[in-house]
Design an enzyme around this catalytic site. Structure first.
Site, short mmCIF file in Angstrom:
data_model
loop_
_atom_site.label_atom_id
_atom_site.label_comp_id
_atom_site.label_asym_id
_atom_site.label_seq_id
_atom_site.Cartn_x
_atom_site.Cartn_y
_atom_site.Cartn_z
N ASP A 11 0.85 -1.18 0.00
CA ASP A 11 0.00 0.00 0.00
C ASP A 11 0.90 1.25 0.00
O ASP A 11 1.71 1.42 0.91
CB ASP A 11 -0.87 -0.05 1.27
N ILE A 12 0.74 2.08 -1.00
CA ILE A 12 1.64 3.23 -1.15
C ILE A 12 1.53 4.23 0.00
O ILE A 12 2.47 4.98 0.26
CB ILE A 12 1.42 3.92 -2.53
N ASN A 25 -7.42 11.79 -11.08
CA ASN A 25 -8.19 12.09 -12.30
C ASN A 25 -8.19 13.60 -12.48
O ASN A 25 -7.81 14.35 -11.57
CB ASN A 25 -9.60 11.48 -12.24
N GLY A 33 -9.60 3.25 -6.16
CA GLY A 33 -8.23 2.76 -6.32
C GLY A 33 -7.23 3.43 -5.40
O GLY A 33 -7.53 3.70 -4.23
N ASP A 35 -6.12 6.42 -5.53
CA ASP A 35 -6.60 7.78 -5.21
C ASP A 35 -7.47 7.74 -3.95
O ASP A 35 -7.28 8.55 -3.01
CB ASP A 35 -7.41 8.29 -6.42
N SER A 122 -2.43 4.40 -14.24
CA SER A 122 -3.30 4.05 -15.38
C SER A 122 -3.62 2.56 -15.54
O SER A 122 -4.39 2.19 -16.42
CB SER A 122 -2.75 4.57 -16.73
N ALA A 125 -8.37 1.46 -13.02
CA ALA A 125 -9.61 1.94 -13.65
C ALA A 125 -9.38 2.47 -15.06
O ALA A 125 -10.27 2.38 -15.92
CB ALA A 125 -10.21 3.05 -12.78
N TYR A 126 -8.19 2.98 -15.35
CA TYR A 126 -7.92 3.56 -16.67
C TYR A 126 -7.53 2.52 -17.72
O TYR A 126 -7.37 2.87 -18.90
CB TYR A 126 -6.87 4.67 -16.57
#
Ligand code: AR6
Length: 174
Positions: A11-12, A25, A33, A35, A122, A125-126
């Site tokens: 986990d960042i 975004n 995610g 974010d 990315s 979700a991207y």
């Protein structure tokens, strides 16, 4: 293997570095995610800082990045970087993803930060194919730090097993 690059799985929000990068975004107003995890861990001060930037600059276009305080996360700053949405590869996705990494590194270096952690921008979700995104991330960082003293250390923080394996292989080939 460059001694200035490494990969960890986790986990960042829990990595000990000067600055972490968020896969944001264009609205900068949070999301799911990584974010969501970063805003949750940082608390409301992070959203307030993003709102100030949004009022000044409006949307943050794909490929660009902004820097804020980190709220309750024990790092010095958060870089909010907007990666491209994957549309099949013919809409400048590779160029935009490279730009996303470069602009984030520029912000870290301009602020004198020595250590930085990136998520796999990315690739959630991207929808960016993981292998292709990881190759761009690793190549862009490798070229960047080869020409500059900062950041001294770049950590790729992978959440899933697949990205972890891909990044480990790419770093081993350097
Ligand atoms: N630490 C590190 N990596 C993580 C974490 C975490 N805590 N959580 C997820 N990942 P994504 P994107 C990984 O979807 O594709 C948001 O809603 C995840 O496994 O977070 O750039 C934004 O607001 C994946 O490999 O970001 C945007 O709307 C990687 O982080 C949109 O998603 C990126 O997945 C951005 O999409």
């Amino acid at each position: 293997m460059s001694e200035r690059m490494s990969v960890i799985q986790g986990d960042i929000t829990r990595v000990e570095v000067d600055v972490i990068v968020n896969a944001a975004n264009p609205s900068l107003m949070g999301g799911g995610g990584v974010d969501g995890a970063i805003h949750h861990a940082a608390g409301p001060a992070l959203l307030a800082a993003c709102e100030v930037i949004r009022r000044q600059q409006g949307d943050c276009a794909p490929g660009h990045a902004v820097i804020t305080e980190a709220g309750n996360i024990p790092v010095k700053a958060v870089i909010h970087a907007v990666g491209p949405v994957w549309h099949g590869g013919d809409e400048h996705e590779a160029e935009l993803l490279e730009q996303t990494y470069r602009n984030s590194l520029d912000l870290a270096a301009a602020n004198g930060y020595r250590t930085i952690a990136f998520p796999a921008i990315s690739t959630g979700a991207y929808g960016y194919p993981k292998e292709q995104a990881a190759k761009i991330a690793v190549d862009t960082v490798y070229r960047y730090i080869g020409l500059r003293p900062l950041p001294e250390q770049v950590v790729f923080v992978c959440f899933d097993d697949e990205n972890t394996r891909i990044y480990q292989q790419l770093l081993a080939q350097l």
